[in-house]
Design a protein around this motif. Sequence first.
Motif, short mmCIF file in Angstrom:
data_model
loop_
_atom_site.label_atom_id
_atom_site.label_comp_id
_atom_site.label_asym_id
_atom_site.label_seq_id
_atom_site.Cartn_x
_atom_site.Cartn_y
_atom_site.Cartn_z
N ALA A 45 3.95 11.66 -3.42
CA ALA A 45 3.72 10.59 -2.64
C ALA A 45 2.16 10.60 -2.55
N LEU A 46 1.39 11.74 -2.72
CA LEU A 46 0.01 11.71 -2.76
C LEU A 46 -0.58 11.23 -4.10
N ARG A 47 0.26 11.39 -5.27
CA ARG A 47 -0.21 10.98 -6.40
C ARG A 47 0.04 9.53 -6.54
N ALA A 48 0.92 9.19 -5.67
CA ALA A 48 1.10 7.51 -5.67
C ALA A 48 0.09 7.04 -4.66
N GLY A 49 -0.40 7.69 -4.15
CA GLY A 49 -1.62 6.92 -3.04
C GLY A 49 -0.85 6.50 -2.08
N ARG A 50 0.10 7.15 -1.42
CA ARG A 50 0.79 6.68 -0.09
C ARG A 50 1.20 7.99 0.82
N LEU A 90 -3.36 19.25 2.72
CA LEU A 90 -3.47 17.98 2.15
C LEU A 90 -3.16 16.81 3.19
N TYR A 91 -2.09 17.20 3.96
CA TYR A 91 -1.70 15.81 4.75
C TYR A 91 -2.32 16.08 6.26
N TYR A 136 -3.90 22.51 -2.95
CA TYR A 136 -5.03 21.66 -2.14
C TYR A 136 -5.88 21.26 -3.44
N GLY A 137 -6.75 22.21 -4.17
CA GLY A 137 -7.56 22.07 -5.01
C GLY A 137 -7.13 21.30 -6.24
N ALA A 143 -6.24 13.92 -8.20
CA ALA A 143 -6.51 12.79 -7.70
C ALA A 143 -7.98 12.07 -8.11
N LEU A 144 -8.92 13.15 -7.91
CA LEU A 144 -10.25 12.49 -8.57
C LEU A 144 -10.51 12.10 -9.94
N VAL A 145 -9.67 13.00 -10.85
CA VAL A 145 -9.68 12.73 -12.37
C VAL A 145 -8.95 11.23 -12.39
N THR A 146 -8.14 11.24 -11.59
CA THR A 146 -7.22 9.68 -11.84
C THR A 146 -8.07 8.55 -11.30
N GLU A 147 -8.72 8.81 -10.35
CA GLU A 147 -9.83 7.85 -9.91
C GLU A 147 -10.93 7.66 -10.69
N LEU A 148 -11.42 9.08 -11.21
CA LEU A 148 -12.46 8.63 -12.33
C LEU A 148 -12.03 7.70 -13.44
#
Length: 354
Positions: A45-50, A90-91, A136-137, A143-148
């Motif tokens: 769910a975190l990877r999907a942004g929800r 994380l949540y 967590y890290g 997530a940061l690499v995907t956003e980059l």
Amino acid sequence: MHVLFIGQSLFNFAAGETRDPGSGDAAYLALLPVAFALQFWHLAALRAGRRPKGLVWTLAAQGIATYLPLADGETSGLVVSGFFAGVVLLYARAPVSWPLTVAICGIAGLEGWLTRSPLLAGYQFCSSLGTALAVYGLTRLVALVTELRRTRAELVEVAALRERLKVRRDVHDLLGRGLTAIVLHGELALRLLEADRGRAMEHVERMTEAARATLADAAGLNAPGRGLSLAAEVDSARAVLESAGASVRIDAAPVSGRAEPVLAVVLREAVTNVLRHSTPGECLVRIAVEDGRVRLLVANDGAAPASDEPGTGLRSMRARLAAIGGELTVTRAGDRFELLARAPVDHENLTLTR
């Protein structure tokens, strides 16, 4: 990482059975897949942004799957408590997430303290906390690499769009006057073709010259270091305006410096607008330099009624002047139109590169 820790949990359980057969609890083996299934559900769910539906209930279910074997004295499930703490980290919101994470890891440490020794308590606490921080890290890193990657793709699209807009502006500014002159001479030649063939042929010749000049401009559009000469544009403006039947008066001081090619483009576009939107009887071009700033004035009569919105040419000139710290103003009084450009002779290029 999750697969390796699942293997570690199974190996620990198997090793315990080898040392002390019958000591393990089969319920642990049944609950371990449930705990990791919920773990993967939360991370997906975190990877999907929800946020997953019923987050409170799914977190509670993962906690039960982790700690339920303790009710029967089975402590093997605590090896996955670090994963549960990582999901909570994380949540949960910042003021609550860290205390909860420390409490979850503290349960593993407390079990070691009660059953064996303080050293084991410290080991189990640090192991659970290290696992939580790794979850967590690494999750945040993904997530940061995907956003980059997404941002990089957007930057590529923006750069491509900016380059297309630049080419469009250059084509409009540099070729517009030549094409306008070609159309103007072509229309005049057609009108005079039967009444005065001699004058019609003059306009055909001028149309040919304008076409050659436009072709040369097109060929050098992207040439490196290409810049227009303001003096050459002044001479060209006189010729093209006089060919359109206007009485031209020019008072031009020499301009040197980095503002010259920008003002040359502005003058070319200003003359193009005169040809397109006016039937000029008189036209004035004045260039003056004072206190390190240059003023370019183009005034004409016979202007057509103004439209509600500025055209592409005016927007382009304003953008070019703004990039060198200049400004553009236009005024209209009846059929008289004046365009005034002001810019520093020397300047820094203020155009954004990113």
